[in-house]
Design a protein around this motif. Structure first.
Motif, PDB file in Angstrom:
ATOM      1  N   ASP A   1       0.821  -1.214   0.000  1.00 20.96           N
ATOM      2  CA  ASP A   1       0.000   0.000   0.000  1.00 20.96           C
ATOM      3  C   ASP A   1       0.857   1.267   0.000  1.00 20.96           C
ATOM      4  N   GLY A   2       2.032   1.196  -0.620  1.00 22.01           N
ATOM      5  CA  GLY A   2       2.960   2.321  -0.607  1.00 22.01           C
ATOM      6  C   GLY A   2       2.581   3.454  -1.529  1.00 22.01           C
ATOM      7  N   ILE A   3       1.922   3.146  -2.632  1.00 18.10           N
ATOM      8  CA  ILE A   3       1.642   4.176  -3.628  1.00 18.10           C
ATOM      9  C   ILE A   3       0.233   4.714  -3.448  1.00 18.10           C
ATOM     10  N   THR A   4       0.182   5.843  -2.739  1.00 16.97           N
ATOM     11  CA  THR A   4      -1.037   6.641  -2.633  1.00 16.97           C
ATOM     12  C   THR A   4      -0.586   8.086  -2.802  1.00 16.97           C
ATOM     13  N   GLU A   5      -1.491   8.947  -3.185  1.00 14.31           N
ATOM     14  CA  GLU A   5      -1.119  10.361  -3.329  1.00 14.31           C
ATOM     15  C   GLU A   5      -0.592  10.917  -2.009  1.00 14.31           C
ATOM     16  N   GLY A   6      -1.232  10.533  -0.894  1.00 15.90           N
ATOM     17  CA  GLY A   6      -0.795  11.017   0.411  1.00 15.90           C
ATOM     18  C   GLY A   6       0.611  10.556   0.767  1.00 15.90           C
ATOM     19  N   ASN A   7       0.911   9.286   0.530  1.00 17.95           N
ATOM     20  CA  ASN A   7       2.249   8.770   0.821  1.00 17.95           C
ATOM     21  C   ASN A   7       3.309   9.455  -0.038  1.00 17.95           C
ATOM     22  N   ILE A   8       2.976   9.670  -1.301  1.00 14.05           N
ATOM     23  CA  ILE A   8       3.937  10.321  -2.204  1.00 14.05           C
ATOM     24  C   ILE A   8       4.190  11.755  -1.744  1.00 14.05           C
ATOM     25  N   ARG A   9       3.136  12.491  -1.409  1.00 16.95           N
ATOM     26  CA  ARG A   9       3.309  13.878  -0.941  1.00 16.95           C
ATOM     27  C   ARG A   9       4.124  13.931   0.353  1.00 16.95           C
ATOM     28  N   LEU A  10       3.815  13.039   1.291  1.00 20.18           N
ATOM     29  CA  LEU A  10       4.543  13.007   2.558  1.00 20.18           C
ATOM     30  C   LEU A  10       6.015  12.693   2.323  1.00 20.18           C
ATOM     31  N   TYR A  11       6.298  11.703   1.505  1.00 17.61           N
ATOM     32  CA  TYR A  11       7.683  11.334   1.218  1.00 17.61           C
ATOM     33  C   TYR A  11       8.442  12.508   0.604  1.00 17.61           C
ATOM     34  N   ARG A  12       7.815  13.174  -0.359  1.00 19.81           N
ATOM     35  CA  ARG A  12       8.464  14.322  -1.012  1.00 19.81           C
ATOM     36  C   ARG A  12       8.700  15.468  -0.026  1.00 19.81           C
ATOM     37  N   ALA A  13       7.726  15.703   0.861  1.00 21.55           N
ATOM     38  CA  ALA A  13       7.889  16.766   1.855  1.00 21.55           C
ATOM     39  C   ALA A  13       9.045  16.446   2.804  1.00 21.55           C
ATOM     40  N   LEU A  14       9.148  15.194   3.221  1.00 26.74           N
ATOM     41  CA  LEU A  14      10.243  14.798   4.103  1.00 26.74           C
ATOM     42  C   LEU A  14      11.588  14.872   3.393  1.00 26.74           C
ATOM     43  N   GLU A  15      11.608  14.568   2.106  1.00 28.81           N
ATOM     44  CA  GLU A  15      12.851  14.683   1.324  1.00 28.81           C
ATOM     45  C   GLU A  15      13.367  16.119   1.296  1.00 28.81           C
ATOM     46  N   ARG A  16      12.442  17.064   1.198  1.00 26.20           N
ATOM     47  CA  ARG A  16      12.818  18.485   1.101  1.00 26.20           C
ATOM     48  C   ARG A  16      13.167  19.099   2.450  1.00 26.20           C
ATOM     49  N   MET A  17      12.735  18.458   3.529  1.00 20.10           N
ATOM     50  CA  MET A  17      12.917  19.017   4.857  1.00 20.10           C
ATOM     51  C   MET A  17      14.395  18.933   5.272  1.00 20.10           C
TER      52      MET A  17
END
Length: 126
Positions: free
Chosen positions: A90-106
């Protein structure tokens, strides 16, 4: 004195072990299909854009082959999804992708604060 030598044992190549399929590979098969649906492109179009043969991706998605890391990276790039999420159930959801990208930028120094806020919110301590 007579010595007895052990008979030669014929070598038949590497031992093949029967193993259960790796769940991460099964997750990747499902998640690449989900990512294509989220992006509105077909599997064959994703394969073309990633430089894969349509047949290679079709075989992978049917459980008849595997993708090299290089090919998985290319496909994840085309679909704009983080590769680590591809292997999670269940890794690919819009929410998971957005969260992952936000954490990458942090910035690294802020990740600890974010984790503490998440822990606090999930424990109900508001």
């Amino acid at each position: 004195m007579l010595t007895t030598q052990a008979p030669e044992i014929a070598r038949k190549g590497p031992e093949i072990k029967e193993t259960m399929p790796d769940q991460r590979i099964e997750n990747a098969r499902q998640n690449f299909r989900i990512a294509c649906a989220l992006r509105g492109i077909s599997m064959s179009e994703a394969a073309r854009r990633a430089g894969l043969s349509r047949n290679a991706l079709a075989q992978f998605s049917r459980g008849r082959g595997v993708l090299s890391l290089e090919n998985a990276l290319g496909l994840a790039d085309v679909l704009d999804v983080p590769l680590p999420l591809i292997y999670r159930q269940d890794g690919i959801t819009e929410g998971n992708i957005r969260l992952y990208r936000a954490l990458e930028r942090m910035p690294t120094h802020e990740l600890g604060h974010a984790l503490e806020a998440i822990k606090k919110a999930s424990s109900g301590d508001h």
